[in-house]
Design a protein around this motif. Structure first.
Motif, PDB file in Angstrom:
ATOM      1  N   SER A  32      -9.106  -0.197  -5.276  1.00 45.75           N
ATOM      2  CA  SER A  32      -7.879   0.583  -5.429  1.00 45.75           C
ATOM      3  C   SER A  32      -7.567   1.350  -4.147  1.00 45.75           C
ATOM      4  O   SER A  32      -6.420   1.404  -3.703  1.00 45.75           O
ATOM      5  CB  SER A  32      -8.008   1.545  -6.614  1.00 45.75           C
ATOM      6  N   GLU A  33      -8.586   1.933  -3.534  1.00 42.16           N
ATOM      7  CA  GLU A  33      -8.405   2.626  -2.256  1.00 42.16           C
ATOM      8  C   GLU A  33      -7.915   1.660  -1.186  1.00 42.16           C
ATOM      9  O   GLU A  33      -7.053   2.002  -0.379  1.00 42.16           O
ATOM     10  CB  GLU A  33      -9.713   3.274  -1.808  1.00 42.16           C
ATOM     11  N   LEU A  34      -8.477   0.470  -1.177  1.00 43.33           N
ATOM     12  CA  LEU A  34      -8.067  -0.562  -0.210  1.00 43.33           C
ATOM     13  C   LEU A  34      -6.606  -0.939  -0.421  1.00 43.33           C
ATOM     14  O   LEU A  34      -5.833  -1.041   0.536  1.00 43.33           O
ATOM     15  CB  LEU A  34      -8.964  -1.793  -0.361  1.00 43.33           C
ATOM     16  N   GLU A  35      -6.207  -1.110  -1.669  1.00 49.61           N
ATOM     17  CA  GLU A  35      -4.815  -1.449  -1.981  1.00 49.61           C
ATOM     18  C   GLU A  35      -3.871  -0.329  -1.549  1.00 49.61           C
ATOM     19  O   GLU A  35      -2.804  -0.593  -0.997  1.00 49.61           O
ATOM     20  CB  GLU A  35      -4.650  -1.724  -3.477  1.00 49.61           C
ATOM     21  N   GLN A  36      -4.270   0.917  -1.777  1.00 47.00           N
ATOM     22  CA  GLN A  36      -3.443   2.048  -1.364  1.00 47.00           C
ATOM     23  C   GLN A  36      -3.302   2.094   0.151  1.00 47.00           C
ATOM     24  O   GLN A  36      -2.211   2.324   0.670  1.00 47.00           O
ATOM     25  CB  GLN A  36      -4.030   3.360  -1.869  1.00 47.00           C
ATOM     26  N   ALA A  37      -4.401   1.885   0.853  1.00 49.89           N
ATOM     27  CA  ALA A  37      -4.360   1.912   2.324  1.00 49.89           C
ATOM     28  C   ALA A  37      -3.493   0.785   2.869  1.00 49.89           C
ATOM     29  O   ALA A  37      -2.779   0.957   3.852  1.00 49.89           O
ATOM     30  CB  ALA A  37      -5.774   1.816   2.887  1.00 49.89           C
ATOM     31  N   ALA A  38      -3.550  -0.381   2.216  1.00 50.40           N
ATOM     32  CA  ALA A  38      -2.767  -1.534   2.662  1.00 50.40           C
ATOM     33  C   ALA A  38      -1.316  -1.434   2.218  1.00 50.40           C
ATOM     34  O   ALA A  38      -0.444  -2.110   2.763  1.00 50.40           O
ATOM     35  CB  ALA A  38      -3.384  -2.824   2.122  1.00 50.40           C
ATOM     36  N   GLY A  39      -1.071  -0.617   1.196  1.00 45.64           N
ATOM     37  CA  GLY A  39       0.284  -0.488   0.674  1.00 45.64           C
ATOM     38  C   GLY A  39       0.728  -1.684  -0.130  1.00 45.64           C
ATOM     39  O   GLY A  39       1.917  -1.929  -0.307  1.00 45.64           O
ATOM     40  N   LYS A  40      -0.231  -2.448  -0.614  1.00 43.99           N
ATOM     41  CA  LYS A  40       0.086  -3.653  -1.378  1.00 43.99           C
ATOM     42  C   LYS A  40      -1.051  -3.950  -2.344  1.00 43.99           C
ATOM     43  O   LYS A  40      -2.223  -3.839  -1.989  1.00 43.99           O
ATOM     44  CB  LYS A  40       0.278  -4.828  -0.418  1.00 43.99           C
ATOM     45  N   ALA A  41      -0.687  -4.343  -3.557  1.00 43.32           N
ATOM     46  CA  ALA A  41      -1.703  -4.684  -4.561  1.00 43.32           C
ATOM     47  C   ALA A  41      -2.235  -6.086  -4.306  1.00 43.32           C
ATOM     48  O   ALA A  41      -1.543  -6.943  -3.750  1.00 43.32           O
ATOM     49  CB  ALA A  41      -1.095  -4.606  -5.956  1.00 43.32           C
ATOM     50  N   LEU A  42      -3.464  -6.299  -4.722  1.00 42.79           N
ATOM     51  CA  LEU A  42      -4.042  -7.640  -4.629  1.00 42.79           C
ATOM     52  C   LEU A  42      -3.317  -8.575  -5.593  1.00 42.79           C
ATOM     53  O   LEU A  42      -2.772  -8.129  -6.605  1.00 42.79           O
ATOM     54  CB  LEU A  42      -5.529  -7.603  -4.978  1.00 42.79           C
ATOM     55  N   ALA A  43      -3.317  -9.848  -5.286  1.00 47.26           N
ATOM     56  CA  ALA A  43      -2.694 -10.835  -6.172  1.00 47.26           C
ATOM     57  C   ALA A  43      -3.408 -10.808  -7.517  1.00 47.26           C
ATOM     58  O   ALA A  43      -4.630 -10.671  -7.589  1.00 47.26           O
ATOM     59  CB  ALA A  43      -2.774 -12.219  -5.558  1.00 47.26           C
ATOM     60  N   ALA A  44      -2.633 -10.925  -8.567  1.00 42.76           N
ATOM     61  CA  ALA A  44      -3.200 -10.911  -9.918  1.00 42.76           C
ATOM     62  C   ALA A  44      -3.973 -12.192 -10.186  1.00 42.76           C
ATOM     63  O   ALA A  44      -3.710 -13.225  -9.587  1.00 42.76           O
ATOM     64  CB  ALA A  44      -2.080 -10.761 -10.940  1.00 42.76           C
TER      65      ALA A  44
END
Length: 128
Positions: A32-44
């Protein structure tokens, strides 16, 4: 795929299913921290079919080697024909400390000069 890789690389688990509930919660928080830093959610979805993540701590690394003579000659030729002359042309000198060989060059610019030398130059220029 990121969750599967995280389970293997961060927790040394053979798969995501092998994580304890506490480990899985921690992995989800890290992701979740990684997604926030990247500004994009991982593919479902789960892992991509036919694609397996590689974990250097657990997976067998495949490599091939050449005879020792090959490495000795290639390193020697590259060093003698290209690296050493190029480094000398850039102002480096070759040094050795015990078994460690390295190239050295004094710093350049005002930051590399002693403060007294920089002050002396400023005085010569007639600085205000």
């Amino acid at each position: 795929d990121a969750y599967e890789w995280g389970a293997r690389a961060l927790f040394a688990a053979p798969s995501l299913a092998a994580l304890t509930p506490a480990q899985e919660e921690e992995l989800r928080a890290l992701t979740s921290e990684l997604e926030q830093a990247a500004g994009k959610a991982l593919a479902a979805g789960g892992p991509t079919p036919g694609v397996k993540s590689m974990c250097a701590q657990m997976d067998r690394l495949q490599w091939s080697s050449r005879p020792l003579l090959y490495y000795a000659l290639s390193d020697g030729l590259v060093q003698a024909a290209y690296a050493a002359p190029k480094m000398r042309s850039l102002g480096y000198t070759r040094r050795r400390t015990g078994e460690l060989g390295y190239y050295y060059r004094r710093g350049r610019g005002a930051a590399a000069e002693p403060a007294s030398s920089a002050e002396a130059r400023g005085g010569e220029r007639g600085a205000p």
